[in-house]
Design an enzyme around this catalytic site. Sequence first.
Site, PDB file in Angstrom:
ATOM      1  N   HIS A 101       0.866  -1.174   0.000  1.00 50.35           N
ATOM      2  CA  HIS A 101       0.000   0.000   0.000  1.00 50.35           C
ATOM      3  C   HIS A 101       0.908   1.231   0.000  1.00 50.35           C
ATOM      4  O   HIS A 101       2.045   1.169   0.476  1.00 50.35           O
ATOM      5  CB  HIS A 101      -0.865   0.076   1.259  1.00 50.35           C
ATOM      6  N   ASP A 104       2.343   2.074   3.339  1.00 47.28           N
ATOM      7  CA  ASP A 104       3.251   1.055   3.884  1.00 47.28           C
ATOM      8  C   ASP A 104       4.697   1.462   3.646  1.00 47.28           C
ATOM      9  O   ASP A 104       5.562   1.245   4.495  1.00 47.28           O
ATOM     10  CB  ASP A 104       3.047  -0.302   3.196  1.00 47.28           C
TER      11      ASP A 104
END
Length: 440
Positions: A101, A104
Amino acid sequence: MQAYFDQLDRVRYEGPQSTNPLAFRHYNPDELVLGKRMEDHLRFAACYWHTFCWNGADMFGVGAFNRPWQQPGEALELAKRKADVAFEFFHKLNVPFYCFHDVDVSPKGASLKEYKNNFAQMVDVLAAKQEQSGVKLLWGTANCFTNPRYGAGAATNPDPEVFSCAATQVVTAMNATHKLGGENYVLWGGREGYETLLNTDLRQEREQIGRFMQMVVEHKHKMGFQGTLLIEPKPQEPTKHQYDYDVATVYGFLKQFGLEKEIKVNIEANHATLAGHSFHHEIATAIALGIFGSVDANRGDAQLGWDTDQFPISVEENALVMYEILKAGGFTTGGLNFDAKVRRQSTDKYDLFYGHIGAMDTMALSLKIAARMVEDGELDKRVAKRYAGWNGELGQQILKGQLSLGELAQYAEQHHLAPVHQSGHQELLENLVNRYLFDK
């Protein structure tokens, strides 16, 4: 840079007799299965979020892990340290792909402008890491569910300004995925659903998310992205009810908005469990509907009502999944991403390897068993025999629209039809599958 996993060089294949917990017993990347390298069949990926972002916190306790990149410090420097460790892990685990993501890999920042600047810097870092390691990006995605602004959803939010913020994240993450050579882009609607119908306009929210997906498709073509767009079904959690409930629901949504040729599905095993389906069912349904794309390989707990995201360990379950995938021609742009995390009590950093090694061996053994099933062909023969009547004259006339309902009723009466049920032989077929699983 000092190695974080300093007690390990690289995980290697040692064969079924090995007792080394840091070696593969079944996953041999170069082994040929049905004429194709095992690595190319399975296309393994490790995920950034569970592996490097989760700190071991749950609803009842604080973080339990001691990860150096999760300590207080300058956000971008910590993100770079996390990337160092992530790519060390990918290399030593010998996975060809990874997934992320946006937040992340990059600090979210205090504004959308700062978010984009941070992400741009980290994309350059990731590009360099990919070049050095040979590890590639299976897919990227945007986290449009964690920030409090997305409490009522992103694309389905009642506020168009929130919708616009989500669009910013998605377009930025799509651009990053494209720049990094990602083979897919995933859309998971974490909060695209509702908590109560008392404050929800279902028609309005469906129109919003339909338009959002159309915009994503438009941007894909505008930017020249050749990868696959994927929606990941999930029935609930964190919302009470999510609009991407399961594969069949997603297909109905795609048909409604004319997107069934543009978007496929990324199927997670644990999400199938939550939807009351088997993993096998969801894979087979996606293939039957022509929207199979990729897999998040994990497992849930049938006795629990939430997403436990455990590593897959059931060869019995996954052999049937791999059988369906092999029969359908295998993965194209998709792969097997381990959307799985170690347990909160697994605080040794090498537990990350134990979990992934076991999962990779499970899927490798499942692949080999599935290949035997394909080569033997007995299941296919029995299914073909069961439906053989539909290849005859009557069956073909029905399927080709050459008989109306009334004409068919007249045919049945004129030919004095009195068909007798033929056994489905379920028990025999279950025994046959057990032979593939357990007989040498």
